[in-house]
Structures are given as C-alpha cells and as structure tokens.
Design an enzyme around this catalytic site. Structure first.
Site, mmCIF file in Angstrom:
data_model
loop_
_atom_site.group_PDB
_atom_site.id
_atom_site.type_symbol
_atom_site.label_atom_id
_atom_site.label_comp_id
_atom_site.label_asym_id
_atom_site.label_seq_id
_atom_site.Cartn_x
_atom_site.Cartn_y
_atom_site.Cartn_z
ATOM 1 N N CYS A 245 0.695 -1.292 0.076
ATOM 2 C CA CYS A 245 0.067 0.128 0.065
ATOM 3 C C CYS A 245 0.942 1.371 -0.223
ATOM 4 O O CYS A 245 1.737 1.175 0.839
ATOM 5 C CB CYS A 245 -1.031 0.123 1.107
ATOM 6 S SG CYS A 245 -2.253 -1.245 1.317
ATOM 7 N N ARG B 80 4.178 -0.191 -4.700
ATOM 8 C CA ARG B 80 3.668 -0.638 -3.348
ATOM 9 C C ARG B 80 2.452 -1.525 -3.277
ATOM 10 O O ARG B 80 1.954 -2.041 -2.065
ATOM 11 C CB ARG B 80 3.691 0.197 -2.372
ATOM 12 C CG ARG B 80 4.975 1.217 -2.155
ATOM 13 C CD ARG B 80 4.959 2.372 -1.232
ATOM 14 N NE ARG B 80 4.676 1.656 0.183
ATOM 15 C CZ ARG B 80 5.478 1.363 1.151
ATOM 16 N NH1 ARG B 80 6.531 1.272 0.616
ATOM 17 N NH2 ARG B 80 5.495 0.650 2.109
ATOM 18 N N TRP C 248 -2.697 -2.788 -1.880
ATOM 19 C CA TRP C 248 -2.482 -4.073 -1.699
ATOM 20 C C TRP C 248 -3.098 -5.051 -0.803
ATOM 21 O O TRP C 248 -2.691 -4.617 0.521
ATOM 22 C CB TRP C 248 -0.691 -4.513 -1.605
ATOM 23 C CG TRP C 248 -0.297 -5.545 -2.016
ATOM 24 C CD1 TRP C 248 -0.011 -6.172 -3.121
ATOM 25 C CD2 TRP C 248 -0.258 -6.598 -1.113
ATOM 26 N NE1 TRP C 248 0.510 -7.353 -3.012
ATOM 27 C CE2 TRP C 248 0.261 -8.029 -1.890
ATOM 28 C CE3 TRP C 248 -0.311 -6.906 0.276
ATOM 29 C CZ2 TRP C 248 0.523 -8.883 -1.187
ATOM 30 C CZ3 TRP C 248 -0.212 -8.212 0.779
ATOM 31 C CH2 TRP C 248 0.342 -9.244 0.114
ATOM 32 N N ASN D 32 -1.514 2.108 5.934
ATOM 33 C CA ASN D 32 -0.837 0.888 5.334
ATOM 34 C C ASN D 32 -0.354 0.002 6.662
ATOM 35 O O ASN D 32 0.036 0.537 7.497
ATOM 36 C CB ASN D 32 0.309 1.368 4.584
ATOM 37 C CG ASN D 32 1.634 0.465 4.227
ATOM 38 O OD1 ASN D 32 1.246 -0.893 4.175
ATOM 39 N ND2 ASN D 32 2.761 0.811 4.143
ATOM 40 N N GLY D 33 -0.837 -1.418 6.438
ATOM 41 C CA GLY D 33 -0.280 -2.238 7.658
ATOM 42 C C GLY D 33 -1.536 -3.006 7.923
ATOM 43 O O GLY D 33 -2.485 -3.570 6.743
ATOM 44 N N GLU E 183 18.137 -16.922 -7.568
ATOM 45 C CA GLU E 183 17.591 -15.543 -7.923
ATOM 46 C C GLU E 183 17.048 -15.536 -9.519
ATOM 47 O O GLU E 183 16.159 -14.907 -9.647
ATOM 48 C CB GLU E 183 18.822 -14.521 -7.936
ATOM 49 C CG GLU E 183 18.475 -13.305 -8.116
ATOM 50 C CD GLU E 183 17.533 -12.607 -7.439
ATOM 51 O OE1 GLU E 183 17.014 -13.142 -6.471
ATOM 52 O OE2 GLU E 183 17.261 -11.434 -8.049
ATOM 53 N N LYS F 95 13.334 -14.645 -10.459
ATOM 54 C CA LYS F 95 13.032 -13.705 -11.135
ATOM 55 C C LYS F 95 11.902 -14.021 -12.425
ATOM 56 O O LYS F 95 10.897 -13.556 -12.550
ATOM 57 C CB LYS F 95 14.104 -12.836 -12.208
ATOM 58 C CG LYS F 95 15.165 -12.219 -11.267
ATOM 59 C CD LYS F 95 14.593 -10.920 -10.969
ATOM 60 C CE LYS F 95 14.075 -10.847 -9.474
ATOM 61 N NZ LYS F 95 14.866 -10.397 -8.459
ATOM 62 N N GLU G 246 8.461 -14.475 -10.748
ATOM 63 C CA GLU G 246 7.641 -13.391 -10.409
ATOM 64 C C GLU G 246 7.230 -12.451 -11.566
ATOM 65 O O GLU G 246 6.251 -11.965 -11.369
ATOM 66 C CB GLU G 246 8.495 -12.771 -9.227
ATOM 67 C CG GLU G 246 9.627 -11.905 -9.656
ATOM 68 C CD GLU G 246 10.120 -11.148 -8.299
ATOM 69 O OE1 GLU G 246 9.397 -10.742 -7.297
ATOM 70 O OE2 GLU G 246 11.360 -10.843 -8.458
ATOM 71 N N HIS H 263 18.327 -36.647 -7.227
ATOM 72 C CA HIS H 263 17.897 -37.296 -6.102
ATOM 73 C C HIS H 263 16.143 -37.024 -6.304
ATOM 74 O O HIS H 263 15.663 -36.947 -5.293
ATOM 75 C CB HIS H 263 18.470 -36.516 -4.928
ATOM 76 C CG HIS H 263 19.926 -36.990 -4.819
ATOM 77 N ND1 HIS H 263 20.296 -38.220 -4.303
ATOM 78 C CD2 HIS H 263 20.891 -36.427 -5.127
ATOM 79 C CE1 HIS H 263 21.725 -38.409 -4.165
ATOM 80 N NE2 HIS H 263 21.890 -37.136 -4.811
ATOM 81 N N LYS I 73 6.338 -4.044 -3.663
ATOM 82 C CA LYS I 73 7.734 -4.067 -3.697
ATOM 83 C C LYS I 73 8.398 -4.187 -2.341
ATOM 84 O O LYS I 73 9.113 -4.925 -2.294
ATOM 85 C CB LYS I 73 7.939 -2.644 -4.069
ATOM 86 C CG LYS I 73 9.330 -2.319 -4.075
ATOM 87 C CD LYS I 73 10.373 -2.761 -5.079
ATOM 88 C CE LYS I 73 11.836 -2.593 -5.220
ATOM 89 N NZ LYS I 73 12.525 -3.437 -6.011
#
Ligand code: M6R
Length: 613
Positions: free
Chosen positions: A2, A32, A80, A106-107, A486, A490, A493, A509, A608
């Site tokens: 948010c 955000r 968000w 936000n929270g 990494e 990428k 996402e 395995h 983010k």
C-alpha cells in the site's frame, strides 16, 4: 504494501490542481500495491470529497477524474489487499458514519475484529471488509467526548494493535493531515515552496517537489499543515522537528523511467552506475562491519526473497574467504535460530527497502537476545538500519520495479567487499592479495556494462521460446546455487513460469523425474572447483531430452558443446562472477514477461515492500 500520499497546500502555492499532484505522487508509489485506488480531498469550500475504485492508478484516475478535483488538503492511497478482496468498497480512503473523517492506512490492524464488534454495538455502520475502517469509526467515537481530531486519533492509536502508517483528514479541521506510524513506513516532505507539505509512504512519492524529509519513527504521531509540522512520540512527548530534517541526494529523474518502457529494464541498465555508486560510497561503516566480522566466531545473515539470495552468497564467501562459520536464514524462519542466537553473535540483516517486516522482526528478536545487528540496505534511515547497531548502504538509488535487480547486484558487491576486507583483517588474505581482489571489484561496473550489451540480444531471442514453457529448472553448484535461485525467482515473479533452483548434484535425487523432451534447464557454471564436475549433470539432463541453456565463462567449450543455447560470460575469479552472471537471468525474465504480455513492473499479487508478516 500500500502506498499513501497526503498533501496540504495554501492558496497559490502550487499551480496544478491538488487532485493532479496527488495522482502524480501516488503513481510514484504504485510499486507498493496496485489493486485499488482512492482519494479524499477537502476542497476550497471545505467540503470533503471521497472517490475510490478497484483498479490501477491510470485507469481509476481516468474513471474518477482525479485531476479535475482541487482543494487544500488531500490524501490518496494505492492498495495491496490484506483484509477484504480488491473491490470498490474495500478501496481506501475509509470514512466514518458522519462522512467527515477519511483515513488511508498501510499495515494490518490485528485487533480490528474485536474493535469492530465494540463499535457495531455502539451503533456504527461499516461498509467495507477492511481492518482500516475501524480507525475512522474509532476517531469518530472519541470525538464524541468533545475532543479535537488530533486528540481523538491519539486515543484511537492507544487501542490499535498491529502495524500502521496512517494519514487522516477531517472536514471539521480542514487544512491538517493527521498521521501516525507504527512499523509501516511514513515520511514527511517539507515543500521547497512555502505553503506545501507532504506525507507519504516513501520518498520517491514527492521527490519532484522536495528532497527535504523527516523519516518518522515507530510511535510517532502528529499533523502537518501547509507550513508546519507538529510531531511527538506517543510515549516520550514533543519532537524537535528541525533536528530531524534530512536532505536526500536522490533526484526525481532517478525515480523516473528515463525513456525505458519499464522501470525494471531501466534498473537493469542502471547497474553499472549503481555499482560504481556503491563502490564510491564505501566508507568507515563498511570497514567497521569488516572488523566486526573478523572478530566474530559465528555470523548469521538474514533477509527475504532476493535479499536472502544475497545472504546466501555472503554465507558462502564468509566460509570460503574468511573461514568463519556463517549461516544464512530466511527472515520469516527466525524460529530455527531462536534458541541458538546468543549475546554478541553478529546478525547481518539485508533488505533493499529496510522495511520488510519479516526481516525487521528477525532483527528485533535477535536484538532482544543481545545480538549485534548490522544492516545492509538501500534506503537511508529506514526501519532496519535505524534499529541496527551499524548500517551500511548500497546507494543504488531508488528501485521502483517490483523485481529487485540493481539492488541485488549492489548488495552482493558491497557484501563481497566487506568480506574480502574481513579476510584481510583476520589474516586470511595478504594485503597484496586483498588489493588484487579489491581491484577486480573496481572493474565490476565496466564488466556488467559489457555483459548487458552482449547478453541482451540473446536474452531477447531466447525469451520467445521460454515464453511457451510452463516449467524450468535452474541448476548450479557452490556459489552458482544462489545465482540459480535468483534467476528462478525472477522468472517466476514476472513471467509467471514455474521455475525451481537446485544444487545441480541434487537434481538426480528427485527433480530429474520431471524432465522430458524440451524441458528447459538453465546451468550456471562459475570458474570454480565445480566447473568440470557439473558437466556430468548437464549430460544427465541432456540424455532425458532437456533443453539446455548454459551461462558459463566464455572459454568453457566443453559446456557449450553440449548445450542448446549459450551465454558466453567474462571469465573472472569465481567470487567476482556472481555479479555479472545474474544479468542474463534478469534480462531473460524481463523479455519473457514482455513476450507473454505482462507488465514486469507490476507483477500480480506482489508488492515492492512487504510490510505484513
Ligand atoms: O526490501 P527487501 O530487500 O527486504 O525485500 C525483500 C523481498 O521482498 C524482495 O527481494 C522480493 O523477493 C523481490 N520482489 C524480488 O525480486
């Protein structure tokens, strides 16, 4: 999670309409969250106007005519979702029953259900499923005692449990934005022109208008007018605002796209510059951390997502170059080390934003146990650095794309520099060898520049084939494992292709069972002890029909001869290869996302900065 922006202006202080400035600032916070958008403005007749809708900023502001509204006091929010699905009614701002008070948040308010029950019993009517709405009603309830909005907000805060960054306006007290912070970030921007004041979740929101900021601490509460900041700590009283003003050296251009179609591509291309800035910024704090490491028996590292991958690289190098026992753990898995982290152990917390709640909580828990905390972050004065004993900054400039790129390579560069220095202090490296290694690090910005130029056309080309796949493996050995992790993150996402990373030796395995004709397998090979051993793993995959894409030093003929696609990389020393070798994976993910028709800057379900546990 948010984004919040609030602005108070006096007559004639800005040329544009307030709605348009709010929209522009909010756009800078879109990273955000972007599932719904809304604003509340007190216009020049002191009427409160609230508009909100599901959708992204551009679409919603067109629909609601954001730019047409003017006034002197306004707040806006990009969401968000945490409590209540993305919808028009759950979009912020939320208002009270009298329709005078508007709140953006936000929270997460952990005790909102309990508060809501009490407020319902008192006759309040709720219109959303959010936790935020209780705040508007709580303020309304306390105002009934005959106190002003600020005192009512203070009362409300005392009853809230959880994380919040709040901006509140009230038609009864026009010309003020009331705010409070606990855990979620909030910054004040002091307008360069007299008569303009900002409050926002993050500095890039208002960078076009001011670089004079006050980063708020947990427990701080206050209000802004167009010319004044009133700030106090809920427990410790009034704060001297002048002592808290900082001037940041970011420019608005740094936070804009500079002609690139997406922030992510811009940030990939900015890496040479960002890496140079990291090197140039290395100073006494980095030296101090190297000394701390050298005198530690045991080092823990923690972070989330990409920052965790940087921790894994540092873990490997601490063992390999310094001979120190080191363990990297995912911040949200702190419990694994709850018992073993002890007084004076060193914990290095890595976080681009410095606000990731999982990492912040790990820091707080370890600090309570007496551990020494060192932060590696990109955002000066953010929560994690502020709560740490020592903070070293990557200085990569603002990163807007949700996918971390330049902040990963700068984290790795900074950590590698610190670890080499620690090895020298500990006597593991001679001064001559140390300066040879640091000289190689100085060349990394140029090497990355060349790598981008050379690998971008191939990444673009291969992305059209990868775009048709549904799964991929990323395999490597040793330090190439975190690079593979990494790379896989990428692709997942931003291109929404299922991708998994494994140590190449582990693939036989279990994971190899999935491999069939055309299954893409990316192999990362560094100039280390594993460079020949991994050939057998490539052969195993090839024998089962895998489509092999190899990222390896340019003279590794053996590897390239058994691969379908080759990224021929500069041959360096293995520990310095981590930085350029991630570049092709960033580019592959970017171009695959574009080919599949997605927006790489705004991947679905992601934000983010993750400020919920
Ligand atoms: O700001 P932080 O470095 O603490 O963020 C940690 C993760 O949320 C972040 O790296 C995330 O995994 C990125 N989207 C990865 O590209």
């Amino acid at each position: 999670m948010c984004g919040i922006i609030g602005i108070v202006v006096s007559k004639g202080a800005i040329k544009e309409r307030l709605g348009s400035v709010l929209r522009k600032c909010l756009k800078n916070l879109e990273y955000r969250g972007y599932d719904s958008v809304g604003f509340a403005i007190i216009n020049w007749n002191n009427e409160l106007i609230v508009r909100r809708s599901k959708g992204k900023i551009d679409e919603v502001s067109r629909k609601l005519g954001f730019d047409d509204y003017d006034g002197h006091t306004g707040i806006a929010h990009t969401r968000w979702a945490t409590h209540g699905k993305p919808s028009d009614v759950n979009a912020h701002p939320h208002i009270d029953c009298t329709k005078k008070i508007a709140v953006v948040h936000n929270g997460v308010i952990e005790n909102y259900q309990e508060l809501k029950r009490e407020l319902l019993m008192k006759g309040h009517v709720f219109t959303s499923e959010t936790d935020t709405e209780v705040i508007a009603h709580l303020i309304e309830e306390y105002k009934k005692k005959g106190i002003g909005t600020y005192e009512a907000l203070k009362e409300a805060i005392r009853h809230l449990k959880g994380a919040y960054a709040l901006a509140v306006i009230d038609k009864d007290e026009p010309g003020k934005i009331f705010f409070a912070r606990n855990t979620s970030p909030l910054v004040i921007g002091i307008g360069k022109n007299e008569g303009v004041m900002f409050i926002a979740s993050d500095i890039p929101a208002f960078l076009e208008y001011t670089n004079h900021v006050i980063v708020l601490n947990d427990g701080e509460i206050g209000f802004i007018t167009s010319s004044q900041v009133f700030l106090e700590h809920i427990n410790y009283g009034i704060v001297n605002v002048n002592e808290r003003i900082r001037v940041v050296d970011w420019t608005p251009e740094m936070a804009k796209k500079a002609g690139y179609p997406h922030y992510m591509l811009k940030e990939i291309h900015e890496q040479p510059l960002a890496l140079s800035s990291t090197l140039a910024g290395i100073g006494s704090e980095a030296h101090k951390l190297a000394e701390l490491i050298a005198s530690s028996k045991y080092v823990y590292l923690t972070g989330a997502g990409t920052s965790y991958h940087a921790c894994l690289i540092a873990e490997y190098l601490l063992n390999d170059l310094v001979g120190i026992k080191a363990t990297a753990f995912i911040a949200s898995e702190y419990g694994r080390f709850r018992k073993s982290i002890a007084r004076n152990d060193l914990l290095i917390a890595v976080s681009q934003s410095g606000e990731t709640i999982d990492t912040l909580m790990a820091v707080r828990r370890a600090k309570n146990k007496g551990a020494i905390i060192a932060a590696i972050s990109n955002v000066i004065d953010s929560a994690i650095p502020r709560e740490s004993h020592i903070a070293v900054y990557t200085r990569a400039g603002p990163e807007i794309g949700v996918a971390a790129t330049k902040t990963f390579t700068t984290q790795v560069l900074l950590l590698t520099w610190i670890i080499i220095k620690a090895a020298e202090i500990k006597g593991e490296l001679s001064p001559k060898r140390t300066s040879e290694m640091l000289d190689l690090l100085k060349k990394i910005p140029d090497i990355v520049n060349t790598t981008i130029r050379i690998t971008e056309p191939s990444a673009r080309k291969i992305s059209s084939e990868i775009a048709l796949k549904t799964n991929a493996y990323y395999l490597g050995r040793g330090l190439a494992v975190p690079i593979s992790m990494e790379g896989a993150l990428k692709l997942k996402e931003i291109a929404y292709i299922h991708a998994e990373a494994y140590p190449a030796g582990e693939s036989k395995h279990g994971p190899i069972a999935l491999v069939e004709e055309g299954f893409p397998v990316f192999f990362t090979i560094l100039s280390d002890e594993y460079k020949d051993l991994i050939i057998a793993n490539i052969e195993e995959m090839r024998a089962r029909g895998a489509w092999i894409i190899t990222v390896a030093p340019k003279d590794h003929e053996k590897a390239f001869s058994i691969s379908s696609f080759a990224f021929k990389m500069p041959r360096l020393e293995y520990w310095a290869e981590t930085i350029p070798y991630i570049i092709p994976y960033q580019l592959i993910a970017y171009y695959t996302s574009i080919t599949r028709g997605y927006d790489p800057d705004k991947p679905r379900n992601l934000a983010k900065t993750v400020t919920v546990e």
